[in-house]
Design an enzyme around this catalytic site. Structure first.
Site, mmCIF file in Angstrom:
data_model
loop_
_atom_site.group_PDB
_atom_site.id
_atom_site.type_symbol
_atom_site.label_atom_id
_atom_site.label_comp_id
_atom_site.label_asym_id
_atom_site.label_seq_id
_atom_site.Cartn_x
_atom_site.Cartn_y
_atom_site.Cartn_z
ATOM 1 C CD1 TRP A 198 -2.506 -3.406 -5.505
ATOM 2 C CD2 TRP A 198 -2.040 -5.295 -4.397
ATOM 3 N NE1 TRP A 198 -2.308 -4.409 -6.422
ATOM 4 C CE2 TRP A 198 -2.020 -5.568 -5.783
ATOM 5 C CE3 TRP A 198 -1.779 -6.336 -3.513
ATOM 6 C CZ2 TRP A 198 -1.748 -6.831 -6.284
ATOM 7 C CZ3 TRP A 198 -1.501 -7.594 -4.018
ATOM 8 C CH2 TRP A 198 -1.496 -7.828 -5.391
ATOM 9 C CG HIS A 235 13.713 -27.535 -30.832
ATOM 10 N ND1 HIS A 235 14.214 -28.685 -31.393
ATOM 11 C CD2 HIS A 235 14.698 -26.607 -30.959
ATOM 12 C CE1 HIS A 235 15.453 -28.470 -31.827
ATOM 13 N NE2 HIS A 235 15.761 -27.206 -31.573
ATOM 14 N NE ARG A 264 3.748 2.142 -2.403
ATOM 15 C CZ ARG A 264 5.019 1.908 -2.102
ATOM 16 N NH1 ARG A 264 5.934 2.749 -2.510
ATOM 17 N NH2 ARG A 264 5.384 0.864 -1.409
ATOM 18 C CE LYS A 289 7.804 1.450 -10.725
ATOM 19 N NZ LYS A 289 8.163 0.911 -12.051
ATOM 20 C CE LYS A 340 8.160 -2.753 -19.418
ATOM 21 N NZ LYS A 340 8.520 -3.865 -18.654
ATOM 22 C CB CYS A 389 -0.865 -0.038 1.239
ATOM 23 S SG CYS A 389 -1.517 -1.685 1.507
ATOM 24 C CG ASN A 410 2.965 -1.826 2.711
ATOM 25 O OD1 ASN A 410 2.431 -2.812 2.208
ATOM 26 N ND2 ASN A 410 4.075 -1.292 2.226
ATOM 27 N N GLY A 411 1.807 -4.474 4.532
ATOM 28 C CA GLY A 411 2.494 -5.722 4.868
ATOM 29 C C GLY A 411 1.523 -6.765 5.373
ATOM 30 C CD GLU A 440 11.282 -5.780 -20.090
ATOM 31 O OE1 GLU A 440 11.149 -6.780 -19.364
ATOM 32 O OE2 GLU A 440 10.873 -4.648 -19.757
ATOM 33 C CD GLU A 488 4.550 -4.867 -17.197
ATOM 34 O OE1 GLU A 488 4.342 -4.932 -15.977
ATOM 35 O OE2 GLU A 488 5.666 -4.605 -17.674
HETATM 36 C C1 F6R Z 1 7.510 -4.988 -15.184
HETATM 37 C C2 F6R Z 1 7.905 -4.613 -13.842
HETATM 38 C C3 F6R Z 1 8.112 -5.683 -12.831
HETATM 39 C C4 F6R Z 1 9.329 -5.350 -11.949
HETATM 40 C C5 F6R Z 1 9.492 -6.384 -10.839
HETATM 41 C C6 F6R Z 1 10.708 -6.109 -9.983
HETATM 42 O O1 F6R Z 1 7.405 -3.877 -16.019
HETATM 43 O O2 F6R Z 1 8.048 -3.456 -13.554
HETATM 44 O O3 F6R Z 1 8.273 -6.928 -13.435
HETATM 45 O O4 F6R Z 1 10.463 -5.306 -12.754
HETATM 46 O O5 F6R Z 1 8.343 -6.393 -10.028
HETATM 47 O O6 F6R Z 1 10.637 -4.860 -9.379
HETATM 48 P P1 F6R Z 1 11.918 -4.184 -8.750
HETATM 49 O O7 F6R Z 1 12.872 -3.884 -9.851
HETATM 50 O O8 F6R Z 1 11.418 -2.944 -8.071
HETATM 51 O O9 F6R Z 1 12.501 -5.180 -7.780
#
Ligand code: F6R
Length: 631
Positions: free
Chosen positions: A86, A523, A38, A626, A504, A13, A112-113, A500, A507
């Site tokens: 969240w 394969h 976030r 985030k 992208k 959160c 948070n947690g 990657e 998500e």
């Molecule tokens: C994808 C994305 C996530 C983060 C992952 C790790 O676009 O942002 O896959 O890369 O959650 O986050 P960090 O780098 O903050 O440990």
């Protein structure tokens, strides 16, 4: 500390607290807006005015809370706390939104947690006659705090005293912020394995899950350590103790971002702004890394040269996009240092009992520095006596603080949930770590290192060139908005770039996407290609090792022969791909190992455009947060 059990749900959160002279309602709401990125699904706030706590909370986005506040304004106050939740422990409803009040309404808590032992604590409270008003684990903290407050000796820091008593009983990971109707000048917070920073202004104090919560007011911050309680008081300022009351001197630092860095600055989306900032972010990450004699410098190295020379194995551990940076790093690290490198997702790492010892280096990559899976992997590595080096963007966050060496990326705040500039700067940081190790271990001559550093220094311009040509990629994105599936192919360092690109797209656009090693296609996966399936191919440079370029050109022909619509990313001057590309995206010539820095950029833009065309929230995709602070 004990890790939250696998599979436990928790919260990631946003937390804001304020004590000062401004209108707390405004400061807290503004802080919550800045933490929206976030990811959250309900919001709430509380203020203390005229000896009473008043709360407002609502499921849904902040706009819903703002409506509630417009209909029923909170009283004017100069102390308040706010929360974006969240949801997990209890659905995203009004009643589960924070803050939670103790039964007598004297204490408000945001959290948070995960409080792991909340079931036992809840049973204990219920046994004492407390009726619970929510399904959250958080609410137990409010009831326990009110009881501990009543039992605490009268005096200046009674709320902090009560918080310490409660924290000693809590298991799990948590940040808690509490206020008491009886203490209109004080907020108290506690932190264990969950983020919390303190902001210090002129006669005013802030709490935030990250500095974005208060950056518009102050850049002076205090870092909190593990198992610490902080009291912010209008007159006494900031006081930090451990959970037993022992005094602690917090580390001070100045945030090197300004408020403008956390705003959209004319772009439709934070993500677009962050994509555009990449040339600068790379340049900033490279800045100041070369010492007076041309030697490479990391930010913090608590390891001797001998310890660095003794390393005989490297693990790179990270999650999501940061993991993809690790996959690319492997190619450079092994090539430059000749040390074997394994790359692993952090959530798997410690559960398979990896072989680690004093001569193992574990590189943890994390933009936020708070990702729980990565943090737990780090702690496991340290328990096994391995050395840990962190690559991280958020100054003062937990992962760099617990590591033996740190290299910060200087990407500035990354607000969009999907990582872009965070990723490119992680790549640059990985290259620097590779060169640093090669240098310390005498694996490369000075002029070789200088030549690679010169190549790195050309990257900002190369990325800027790619960005200048993105109109055709946007147009392509609009034409792909109805695709059901998009495949991404790459080889060598292009393979993680394909992963990657697919991440992208998934998500942001919620389209099924997969990345493959181009050579692996035959394969099995080639069976999924049908007439019109879009296939994005990242083509290695014709100058790359072996005949990998020619093989990828063959792979393009193979998928095209089966009906694929080919979207080809190739370097300038590569004419071999032209006959087989339905869409051709050109990138500047770049040394093979560094090429992912340029080839990733069109994939970011493509995913962003497809998502925007589908009418989706590019900055806050559904179901995502985030900073993933639970395992
Ligand atoms: C994808 C994305 C996530 C983060 C992952 C790790 O676009 O942002 O896959 O890369 O959650 O986050 P960090 O780098 O903050 O440990």
């Amino acid at each position: 500390m004990r890790a939250p059990p696998p599979g436990t749900l928790g919260e990631m959160c946003g937390i804001v607290g304020y004590v000062g002279h401004q209108d707390a309602r405004e400061v807290v709401l503004e802080g919550l807006r800045r933490l929206e990125y976030r990811g959250y699904d309900s919001a709430g706030m509380a203020v203390v005015a005229d000896g009473a706590l008043t709360t407002a909370k609502k499921a849904g986005k902040l706009a819903n809370l703002e409506k509630v506040l417009a209909d029923r304004p909170l009283p004017a106050a100069t102390i308040g706390l706010g929360h974006t939740r969240w949801a997990t422990h209890g659905g995203p409803t009004d009643r589960n939104a924070h803050p939670h009040l103790s039964a007598d309404g004297s204490v408000a808590v945001i959290h948070n947690g995960i409080i792991e032992n909340f079931a036992a604590l809840r049973a204990e409270c219920e046994h004492d006659g407390v009726e619970f008003a929510s399904d959250t684990d958080t609410e137990v903290a409010a009831h326990l705090l009110a009881a501990a407050y009543a039992a605490a000796p009268e005096g200046e820091s009674r709320l902090a005293d009560a918080m310490r008593t409660v924290c000693r009983r809590l298991e799990g990971a948590f940040t808690l912020v509490a206020s008491s109707a009886a203490e209109p000048d004080t907020l108290v917070a506690a932190r264990r394995s969950s983020p919390l920073v303190v902001g210090v202004g002129d006669g005013e104090y802030f709490l935030g899950s990250d500095v974005a919560a208060f950056i518009a007011h102050t850049r002076e911050a205090r870092e909190l350590g593990q198992d610490q309680v902080v009291e912010i008081n209008r007159d006494r300022g900031v006081t930090v103790t451990d959970f037993d009351g022992g005094s602690v001197e917090p580390t001070s630092y100045t945030v090197d971002w300004d408020a403008a860095a956390a705003e959209k600055g004319g772009y439709d989306w934070f993500m677009l702004k962050e994509i555009a900032e990449q040339p600068q972010a790379i340049a900033d990450t490279l800045l100041g890394r070369l010492g007076p004699q041309g030697e490479l410098a990391l930010d913090e190295v608590r390891l001797s040269d001998q310890e660095l020379r003794d390393i005989d194995k490297i693990f790179v551990v990270a999650c999501g996009t940061a993991y993809h940076a690790g996959l690319i790093a492997k190619y450079a690290l092994e090539h430059w240092t000749r040390i074997p490198v394994e790359v692993e997702v952090a959530s798997e790492f410690r559960y398979r009992d990896p072989v680690l010892d004093r001569s193992t280096l574990v590189v943890v990559i994390s933009q936020s520095g708070e990702t729980m899976d990565s943090l737990m992997a780090l702690r496991h590595a340290k328990d096994q006596r391995a050395r840990v080096l962190a690559i991280c963007n958020a100054n003062g966050s937990t992962i760099p603080r617990e590591s033996d060496a740190v290299l910060y990326t200087h990407a500035g705040p990354e607000i969009a949930v999907a990582s872009t500039k965070g990723f490119l700067t992680q790549l640059v940081a990985c290259y620097l770590v590779g060169l640093f190790l090669a240098q310390v271990r005498g694996m490369k001559f000075e002029d070789e290192i200088a030549s690679i550093v010169a190549d790195l220094r050309r990257l900002p311009e190369a990325v800027a060139e790619v960005l200048a040509r993105m109109d055709s990629v946007r147009e392509l994105g609009r034409s792909l908005a109805d695709a059901n599936t998009i495949l991404f192919l790459g080889r060598h360092v292009g393979f993680p770039v394909a992963l990657e690109g697919a991440l992208k797209l998934k998500e942001l656009a919620y389209i099924h996407a997969e990345g493959f090693a181009a050579g692996e296609l035959k394969h099995g996966p080639i069976a999924v290609i049908e007439e019109g399936t879009p296939v994005v191919v990242i083509v290695p440079s014709p100058r790359s090792r072996g005949s990998v370029h020619g093989k990828v050109v063959s792979n393009i022909q193979e998928v095209r022969a089966r009906g694929a619509r080919t979207i080809v990313i190739a370097e300038e001057g590569d004419e071999d791909v032209v006959p087989y590309a339905d869409h051709l995206i050109r990138v500047p010539r770049t040394p093979t190992l560094l090429a992912p820095v340029v080839t990733t950029v069109p994939l970011q833009v493509l995913a962003c455009e497809i998502a925007a065309t589908r009418g989706l929230d590019v900055d806050q995709p559904r179901n995502l947060a985030k900073s993933v602070t639970v395992e």
